[in-house]
Enzyme design. Structure first.
Site, PDB file in Angstrom:
ATOM      1  N   LYS A  42      71.289 -29.288-108.369  1.00  0.00           N
ATOM      2  CA  LYS A  42      69.865 -29.013-108.141  1.00  0.00           C
ATOM      3  C   LYS A  42      69.547 -27.564-108.524  1.00  0.00           C
ATOM      4  CE  LYS A  42      69.370 -32.222-104.263  1.00  0.00           C
ATOM      5  NZ  LYS A  42      69.123 -32.374-102.844  1.00  0.00           N
ATOM      6  N   LYS A  49      62.921 -36.482 -96.046  1.00  0.00           N
ATOM      7  CA  LYS A  49      63.397 -35.798 -94.839  1.00  0.00           C
ATOM      8  C   LYS A  49      63.168 -34.291 -94.977  1.00  0.00           C
ATOM      9  CE  LYS A  49      67.848 -34.994 -92.604  1.00  0.00           C
ATOM     10  NZ  LYS A  49      69.247 -35.404 -92.570  1.00  0.00           N
ATOM     11  N   GLY A  93      70.182 -39.109 -94.773  1.00  0.00           N
ATOM     12  CA  GLY A  93      69.251 -39.868 -95.613  1.00  0.00           C
ATOM     13  C   GLY A  93      69.730 -41.281 -95.886  1.00  0.00           C
TER      14      GLY A  93
END
Ligand code: F6P
Length: 549
Positions: free
Chosen positions: A510, A204, A265
């Site tokens: 992340k 996405k 998602g």
């Protein structure tokens, strides 16, 4: 999710605590003994699925209070807001319109339904083109295999559907690569021929590290095999909302299928993110999959609370989590082809509801977001069912059971069914210490030995479970099953006061991952990290010098 009272502030909360206390001294078995109609009264059917929720520590009074809780929390209005495309994902100021992805009619919603229809048409074209052998690779050979490169919601749903519906597969082999561990891609490519392989980069955001790293490696694999840069459009499709990044990677707009910010998602298998599974099962099969989900949407939207399957399952989750402190939920599909179901549901439920603050930012004063786990029956019976039967942790269970098999081996399937029914019954009835003692005596043990061993053979029982059955596992029932769990997740989230459509908790990892990668690659960074992380980085550097041996 609009701001509303927290679960513990609702009028029915105290009453439910009292009822749960009372129920602790009864047994499910006894509830059956006093109510001959219990199994049929605590069962309902919808969209090709049947839910038996009679093996629960639940009385009419408790159920009524739980249903009252749903009303008090304003759930009916929240369901309307979900389907109407209101901005219920308040932290990202967006709707969550996964239901639109399987709708066959819709009005309003700013042309979103038209976008969905256009995307379906593109999916159909690609699915047919590949299945009809019209897509050719750089050497002119027909594409025979598709590799979906994606992770999380861009992997788990399509992978589950592809594996679960193997009897519906056409000619194209569908493979999945998700992990940034190079072994995942390497192992997959070992069986494939670059001349006949097409990659679907499913992301996405088109920013996900794992997906981009694997896609670059796949690109290099093709170029090393003799493909020219100009041939790559025969081998790459993207599904993304970030056309710019896809173009930068080298995938032209004509090879891109859309994704939208109003679909999360983990709720996206119904969109072009599901292209790989649409290719695997063919377009008519994918339409049946959507239709199954749409039927469940209709049931969820239109049914009264007492006959509403996702709502009842959501209420049961809250019941055990907040009034019995279970904190976990085990899903046991008695169908080998559904072995990925727990993985899919883990992302769906834990990324949605693993939140510590309410939608309006208040710290939750109670447990939310249960740990979901499980595996295909009968495998778990020979590993973790011991804990289900005799452990001290309460693990409410869902058994998922297709009643027939595609294998053409009904006798063997009968054994699978027997095991499933035996497990849910055993969890419920258990075995008293006296019954265990008698069994030991019948086996020829002496009194003393029987007394010594009886506590170890005794089973507390009274362990709750639901059983979800279906005539067969087919595209329609699978679609209904996944939509059922989506709506269950929504109901639990609403009762907990959570926004189930964001996932801020994955961001910091992340960022720190990027920083550590920089340091492992020789950058100095802005100062030392903690001693443990510094030590582990040092260990890696030393191991890297020694090499793999
Ligand atoms: O990191 C979590 C997550 O954002 C999931 O929510 C999502 O399904 C997955 O990563 C993959 O994201 P994308 O499709 O943007 O690559």
């Amino acid at each position: 999710m609009t701001s509303h009272a927290l679960l513990s502030e609702l009028p029915g909360y105290g009453k439910l605590r009292a009822l749960a206390g009372e129920l602790r001294s009864t047994s499910i078995d006894r509830l059956f003994a006093v109510d001959p109609d219990r199994a049929s009264r605590f069962s309902l059917a919808a969209a090709g699925l049947k839910l038996d929720f009679s093996k629960h520590l639940l009385t009419d009074a408790a159920l009524e209070e739980l249903l009252g809780l749903a009303q008090q929390s304003g759930l009916p209005a929240a369901v309307e807001a979900l389907f109407d495309g209101e901005h219920i994902n308040t932290t990202e100021n967006r709707p969550a319109l996964h239901t639109l992805l399987r709708a066959t009619t819709s009005c309003g919603l700013d042309g979103k339904f038209e976008q969905v229809c256009a995307s379906r048409a593109l999916m159909q074209q690609w699915a047919e083109r590949l299945n009809n052998g019209q897509q050719r690779g750089f050497s002119g050979a027909t594409i025979t295999d598709v590799v979906n490169i994606g992770i999380g919601g861009s992997d788990l749903g399509p992978r589950l559907v592809t594996e679960a519906l193997r009897p519906y597969h056409g000619n194209i082999g569908c493979h999945y690569v998700a992990n940034v561990d190079p072994a995942d891609l390497q192992d997959t490519l070992l069986e494939l021929d670059p001349e006949t392989t097409l990659f679907i980069v499913c992301s996405k955001s088109f920013r996900t590290e794992e997906t981009l790293t694997n896609s670059l490696a796949a690109r290099a694999w093709l170029l090393n095999a003799g493909a020219a840069e100009s041939d790559l459009d025969r081998h790459f499709i993207a599904v993304t909302s970030n056309l710019e990044a896809a173009a930068e990677f080298g995938i032209p707009a004509d090879n891109c299928l859309p994704m939208w910010d109003w679909v999360g998602g983990r709720y996206s298998v119904w969109s072009a993110i599901g292209l790989s599974c649409a290719i695997a099962i063919g377009w008519p099969g994918f339409e049946e999959f959507l239709a199954g989900a749409e039927a469940m949407d209709g049931h969820f939207h239109d049914s009264p609370p007492q006959g509403n399957m996702p709502l009842l399952m959501g209420l049961l989750e809250v019941w055990y989590s907040n009034f019995f402190q279970a904190g976990n939920h085990v899903v046991l599909p008695y169908d080998n082809s559904l072995q990925r179901l727990p993985d899919f549901l883990q992302q769906l439920t834990m990324e949605s509801n693993g939140k510590g603050v309410s939608a309006d930012g208040r710290a939750l004063p109670y447990t939310s977001g249960t740990v979901l786990w499980g595996s295909a029956g009968t495998m778990g019976q020979h590993s973790f069912h011991q804990l289900l039967h005799q452990g001290t942790l309460l693990c409410p269970a869902d058994f998922v059971l297709p009643l027939t098999t595609h294998t053409g081996m009904p006798e063997q399937h009968r054994r699978l069914v027997a095991n499933c029914l035996a497990q849910s019954r055993t969890l419920m009835v258990g075995r008293s210490r006296e019954a265990a003692r008698q069994t030991l005596l019948e086996r020829g043990l002496g009194e003393a030995e029987a007394n010594r061993l009886a506590p170890h053979l005794a089973m507390p029982g009274n362990r709750p479970s639901s059983t979800i059955t279906m005539q067969s596992l087919n595209p329609g029932t699978l679609g209904a099953l996944l939509a059922l769990y989506e709506h269950r997740t929504f109901c639990s989230a609403h009762l907990w006061g959570i926004n189930p459509f964001d996932q801020w908790g994955v961001e910091l990892g992340k960022e720190i991952g990027t920083e550590i990668l920089g340091r492992l690659s020789g950058e100095t960074g802005s100062g030392p990290m903690d001693a443990s992380t510094e030590g582990l980085m040092r260990e890696w550097r030393e191991a890297a010098v020694r090499g793999c041996r």
